[in-house]
Design an enzyme around this catalytic site. Structure first.
Site, PDB file in Angstrom:
ATOM      1  N   ARG A 259       0.833  -1.212   0.000  1.00  0.00           N
ATOM      2  CA  ARG A 259       0.000   0.000   0.000  1.00  0.00           C
ATOM      3  C   ARG A 259       0.866   1.259   0.000  1.00  0.00           C
ATOM      4  O   ARG A 259       0.564   2.224  -0.703  1.00  0.00           O
ATOM      5  CB  ARG A 259      -0.917   0.000   1.218  1.00  0.00           C
ATOM      6  CG  ARG A 259      -2.002  -1.050   1.128  1.00  0.00           C
ATOM      7  CD  ARG A 259      -2.883  -1.042   2.355  1.00  0.00           C
ATOM      8  NE  ARG A 259      -3.888  -2.099   2.256  1.00  0.00           N
ATOM      9  CZ  ARG A 259      -4.496  -2.630   3.279  1.00  0.00           C
ATOM     10  NH1 ARG A 259      -4.238  -2.205   4.507  1.00  0.00           N
ATOM     11  NH2 ARG A 259      -5.387  -3.584   3.103  1.00  0.00           N
TER      12      ARG A 259
ATOM     13  N   ARG B  24      22.449  -8.210   8.767  1.00  0.00           N
ATOM     14  CA  ARG B  24      21.297  -9.113   8.760  1.00  0.00           C
ATOM     15  C   ARG B  24      21.725 -10.566   8.659  1.00  0.00           C
ATOM     16  O   ARG B  24      20.915 -11.472   8.808  1.00  0.00           O
ATOM     17  CB  ARG B  24      20.359  -8.743   7.617  1.00  0.00           C
ATOM     18  CG  ARG B  24      20.955  -8.966   6.239  1.00  0.00           C
ATOM     19  CD  ARG B  24      19.976  -8.560   5.163  1.00  0.00           C
ATOM     20  NE  ARG B  24      20.506  -8.864   3.856  1.00  0.00           N
ATOM     21  CZ  ARG B  24      20.540  -8.017   2.858  1.00  0.00           C
ATOM     22  NH1 ARG B  24      20.077  -6.796   3.022  1.00  0.00           N
ATOM     23  NH2 ARG B  24      21.016  -8.381   1.692  1.00  0.00           N
TER      24      ARG B  24
END
Length: 151
Positions: free
Chosen positions: A31, A110
């Site tokens: 969105r 990460r």
């Protein structure tokens, strides 16, 4: 029977909730960046969130199988504790991947949470294998390997 699996069930539920959180992050990013399904490419920020969610989803069935096997055949408490550590590592991996290579939680990148979660899966695999081997040997051969270690 239920008292022997309640910790495993709780960790499973937490894992499902974590997966749902990752899914909702992708929906929010879609969105935010105006990317409608089935598209999977867009700005790097969206692609990192999408890849982190997909990567986590790919390992989830393996995690669940090993969690339950280790808990049922080896030790419920150990399997549940390792399961919680795994879920935390996957969350840190997601956050680190989402933020690019700057990372957070377990390390400055990460990759460390990914290696941590993989290590936990290997430990769960070893516990599962030992527990299943013990069960098979005691049931079919009548050999209790735990007694061999304590004798």
């Amino acid at each position: 029977m239920l008292d022997q699996i309640h910790l495993l069930a709780a960790v499973t539920l937490l894992g499902v909730l974590e997966q749902a959180y990752f899914f909702f992050q992708v929906i929010y990013a879609r969105r935010l960046f105006g990317i409608s399904p089935p598209k999977i490419s867009g700005p790097p920020e969206f692609e990192r969130i999408f890849r982190a969610q997909v990567n986590s989803s790919e390992y989830f069935p393996i995690f669940l199988a090993l969690l339950w096997q280790a808990g049922l055949f080896f030790h419920q408490g150990l399997a549940a504790a390792l399961g919680l550590l795994y879920l935390y590592a996957r969350y840190c991996y997601f956050v680190g991947y989402k933020a690019s290579s700057s990372g957070s939680c377990l390390s400055s990148t990460r990759l460390s949470p990914m290696y941590s979660s993989a290590s936990i899966l290997w430990i769960l695999l070893a516990a599962s294998a030992l527990g299943i081997l013990h069960s098979l040997l005691s049931h079919y051969v009548g050999l209790n390997i735990l007694q061999l270690f304590t004798a």
